[in-house]
Design a protein around this motif. Structure first.
Motif, PDB file in Angstrom:
ATOM      1  N   GLY A  87       0.822  -1.201   0.046  1.00 54.74           N
ATOM      2  CA  GLY A  87      -0.119   0.024  -0.135  1.00 54.74           C
ATOM      3  C   GLY A  87       0.896   1.462   0.052  1.00 54.74           C
ATOM      4  N   TYR A  88       1.983   1.065   0.323  1.00 51.90           N
ATOM      5  CA  TYR A  88       2.879   2.291   0.426  1.00 51.90           C
ATOM      6  C   TYR A  88       3.265   2.824  -1.209  1.00 51.90           C
ATOM      7  CZ  TYR A  88       3.837   2.504   5.432  1.00 51.90           C
ATOM      8  OH  TYR A  88       3.872   2.620   6.611  1.00 51.90           O
ATOM      9  N   ASP A  89       3.135   2.003  -2.060  1.00 49.40           N
ATOM     10  CA  ASP A  89       3.396   2.592  -3.412  1.00 49.40           C
ATOM     11  C   ASP A  89       2.471   3.467  -3.762  1.00 49.40           C
ATOM     12  OD1 ASP A  89       1.594   0.614  -3.236  1.00 49.40           O
ATOM     13  OD2 ASP A  89       1.641  -0.092  -5.520  1.00 49.40           O
ATOM     14  N   MET A  90       1.209   3.502  -3.252  1.00 51.99           N
ATOM     15  CA  MET A  90       0.306   4.798  -3.829  1.00 51.99           C
ATOM     16  C   MET A  90       0.804   6.086  -3.183  1.00 51.99           C
ATOM     17  SD  MET A  90      -1.638   3.227  -5.733  1.00 51.99           S
ATOM     18  CE  MET A  90      -3.434   4.283  -5.669  1.00 51.99           C
ATOM     19  N   LEU A  91       1.205   5.883  -1.640  1.00 53.82           N
ATOM     20  CA  LEU A  91       1.582   7.069  -0.955  1.00 53.82           C
ATOM     21  C   LEU A  91       2.952   7.843  -1.510  1.00 53.82           C
ATOM     22  CD1 LEU A  91       1.304   5.686   2.843  1.00 53.82           C
ATOM     23  CD2 LEU A  91      -0.413   7.034   1.375  1.00 53.82           C
ATOM     24  N   PHE A  92       3.704   6.949  -2.012  1.00 50.24           N
ATOM     25  CA  PHE A  92       4.911   7.525  -2.799  1.00 50.24           C
ATOM     26  C   PHE A  92       4.589   7.882  -4.411  1.00 50.24           C
ATOM     27  CE2 PHE A  92       7.435   5.097   0.245  1.00 50.24           C
ATOM     28  CZ  PHE A  92       8.382   6.055   0.658  1.00 50.24           C
ATOM     29  N   GLY A  93       3.245   7.710  -4.659  1.00 53.77           N
ATOM     30  CA  GLY A  93       2.824   8.304  -6.245  1.00 53.77           C
ATOM     31  C   GLY A  93       3.325   7.179  -7.131  1.00 53.77           C
ATOM     32  N   HIS A  94       3.739   6.047  -6.675  1.00 55.09           N
ATOM     33  CA  HIS A  94       4.280   4.909  -7.802  1.00 55.09           C
ATOM     34  C   HIS A  94       3.360   3.569  -7.570  1.00 55.09           C
ATOM     35  CE1 HIS A  94       7.262   7.365  -9.168  1.00 55.09           C
ATOM     36  NE2 HIS A  94       7.815   7.512  -8.073  1.00 55.09           N
ATOM     37  N   PRO A  95       2.107   3.571  -7.899  1.00 54.53           N
ATOM     38  CA  PRO A  95       1.288   2.501  -7.831  1.00 54.53           C
ATOM     39  C   PRO A  95       1.785   1.431  -8.540  1.00 54.53           C
ATOM     40  CG  PRO A  95       0.302   4.104  -9.080  1.00 54.53           C
ATOM     41  CD  PRO A  95       1.360   4.789  -8.570  1.00 54.53           C
ATOM     42  N   GLU A  96       1.777   0.050  -7.960  1.00 55.46           N
ATOM     43  CA  GLU A  96       2.595  -0.938  -8.606  1.00 55.46           C
ATOM     44  C   GLU A  96       1.950  -1.317  -9.994  1.00 55.46           C
ATOM     45  OE1 GLU A  96       4.552  -3.745  -5.081  1.00 55.46           O
ATOM     46  OE2 GLU A  96       2.434  -4.224  -5.954  1.00 55.46           O
TER      47      GLU A  96
END
Length: 128
Positions: free
Chosen positions: A118-127
């Motif tokens: 879920g952190y990928d979304m917070l970094f603005g880099h969705p898997e």
């Protein structure tokens, strides 16, 4: 990344009326992030940040356990006066997307491996 460009980027992405608000969000988010990223990845990430923020990342708040992305946002909300979960998610993404840009894809990928889903979304880099 230098202090002024970092803060200007956070201020722009977070649509903050002042650099002071961007700095406040950055301090809280990076202090919490530093508790969740360890080892070489934390050191390399710190090297990408302005010195003051690097020191915050390297001397983090203590975490008893890894926080899910949702709980991370709630923690940010608790540390920023007047924030709620919606505004804290905005603050978190504003800061972490600038961190992601400063880190580059290879380091960001290694950092995300240390964090719960879920952190990928917070970094603005969705898997993908």
């Amino acid at each position: 990344m230098r202090w002024q460009p970092f803060l200007e980027a956070v201020q722009e992405r977070g649509e903050y009326p002042s650099a002071l608000e961007a700095e406040r969000a950055s301090r809280v988010v990076l202090a919490l992030l530093g508790a969740h990223v360890v080892g070489e990845e934390r050191n390399e990430l710190a090297a990408c940040l302005p010195e003051t923020f690097a020191l915050i990342l390297l001397n983090p708040l203590q975490a008893a356990e890894p926080l899910s992305a949702e709980r991370f946002v709630r923690a940010v909300s608790a540390w920023i006066e007047g924030a709620n979960e919606r505004t804290a998610a905005w603050d978190t993404s504003a800061v972490l997307s600038v961190v992601a840009d400063a880190a580059g894809d290879a380091l960001l990928e290694r950092v995300l491996l240390q964090l719960p889903p879920g952190y990928d979304m917070l970094f603005g880099h969705p898997e993908s």
